[in-house]
Design a protein around this motif. Structure first.
Motif, PDB file in Angstrom:
ATOM      1  N   THR A  12     -72.997  89.821  -2.221  1.00 17.45           N
ATOM      2  CA  THR A  12     -72.284  90.831  -2.999  1.00 17.45           C
ATOM      3  C   THR A  12     -70.886  91.025  -2.420  1.00 17.45           C
ATOM      4  O   THR A  12     -70.685  90.924  -1.208  1.00 17.45           O
ATOM      5  N   ASP A  44     -66.038  92.705  -9.262  1.00 19.94           N
ATOM      6  CA  ASP A  44     -67.190  92.568 -10.142  1.00 19.94           C
ATOM      7  C   ASP A  44     -67.324  91.125 -10.610  1.00 19.94           C
ATOM      8  O   ASP A  44     -66.330  90.435 -10.842  1.00 19.94           O
ATOM      9  N   ILE A  80     -69.240  88.972 -13.671  1.00 15.85           N
ATOM     10  CA  ILE A  80     -69.921  89.056 -14.956  1.00 15.85           C
ATOM     11  C   ILE A  80     -70.514  87.695 -15.281  1.00 15.85           C
ATOM     12  O   ILE A  80     -69.795  86.696 -15.334  1.00 15.85           O
ATOM     13  N   SER A  93     -72.952  92.491 -15.672  1.00 18.47           N
ATOM     14  CA  SER A  93     -72.454  92.642 -14.306  1.00 18.47           C
ATOM     15  C   SER A  93     -73.591  92.404 -13.325  1.00 18.47           C
ATOM     16  O   SER A  93     -74.542  93.188 -13.268  1.00 18.47           O
ATOM     17  N   THR A 125     -73.150  92.260 -10.020  1.00 21.49           N
ATOM     18  CA  THR A 125     -72.913  93.020  -8.802  1.00 21.49           C
ATOM     19  C   THR A 125     -73.522  94.411  -8.881  1.00 21.49           C
ATOM     20  O   THR A 125     -73.735  95.058  -7.852  1.00 21.49           O
ATOM     21  N   ALA A 126     -73.804  94.878 -10.093  1.00 24.52           N
ATOM     22  CA  ALA A 126     -74.406  96.193 -10.268  1.00 24.52           C
ATOM     23  C   ALA A 126     -75.925  96.154 -10.185  1.00 24.52           C
ATOM     24  O   ALA A 126     -76.583  97.197 -10.217  1.00 24.52           O
TER      25      ALA A 126
END
Length: 230
Positions: free
Chosen positions: A56, A61, A63, A68, A70-71
């Motif tokens: 991470t 970010d 996509i 996303s 990273t979320a």
């Protein structure tokens, strides 16, 4: 298909914070290929790991397919990798207690693929290992182990394939064959290809090139050969 916005990665060392990546941006359409090029220690493998959801970023970010990553939690990213992503690493990452066939077969079985054994045998044949199906990694040369790793990646029929120095441990002739297979998969199956390489001849075959120097994008080249803003 894949984009990264303002990606930075900083780690703490005994000497204080160390910036590995600094404000990296990129965009890659589905079915296209991208070469990440740079000297050892430039941050290119770290960038590959972040794009693939293995790591991470500290900021920014990623996509993938409109989502996303990273979320997401690590378990959620692992699910995406299982369903849509394959890898080829320079270090092979084979299980020594499994045969070549079993190494290719295992991720297919985990994914619940029909006719998994036939598919595994097919791709091992494609990389020239039809007579080595039941050999174990310690019984294979480095080049043969890399071909098993490539067959494993192909057999998963991923939407996106990440390759880190895929020809690094291969002789010139085998390396050329692997390169041809990688780009055949990219063109025939519509698989998006992202690879880290120090070989300019390999990078030149990609639609786009991203040159990383000291964690920053030094140069970005699109498929027309035009320089893009960094």
């Amino acid at each position: 298909m894949l984009s990264a916005t303002r990606i930075s990665k900083t780690v703490m060392t005994q000497s204080g914070p160390l910036t590995i990546l600094d404000n990296v941006n990129l965009s890659l359409a589905a079915g296209k290929s991208l070469a990440i090029v740079g000297a050892s220690g430039s941050g290119k493998s770290t960038l590959l790991g972040i794009l693939a959801g293995l790591d991470t970023p500290s900021e920014g970010d990623v996509i993938m397919d409109g989502q996303s990553i990273t979320a997401l939690t690590e378990d959620e990213r692992a699910t995406i990798r299982l369903q849509s992503v394959s890898f080829v690493f320079q270090s092979f990452q084979l299980l020594p207690g499994l045969s070549a066939l079993e190494n290719v077969l295992l991720p297919l079985e985990l994914k619940g693929v029909a006719n998994a054994r036939d598919k595994a045998e097919h791709y091992l044949t494609q990389v020239g290992l039809a007579d080595r199906l039941h050999h174990f990694p310690p019984q294979l040369s480095g080049g043969e182990q890399q071909r098993v790793a490539v067959a494993r990646a192909f057999a998963n029929e991923p939407r996106i394939l990440f390759a880190d120095e895929p020809t690094g441990n291969l002789d010139a002739q085998t390396g050329e064959r692997i390169i041809d297979l990688l780009f055949d998969m990219n063109q025939r199956s519509g698989t998006t290809l992202v690879l880290v390489t120090h070989e300019q001849r390999l990078a030149a075959r990609c639609h786009q090139q991203l040159v990383i120097e000291a964690g920053k994008v030094a140069q970005a080249v699109d498929e027309t050969g035009s320089l893009q803003p960094c």
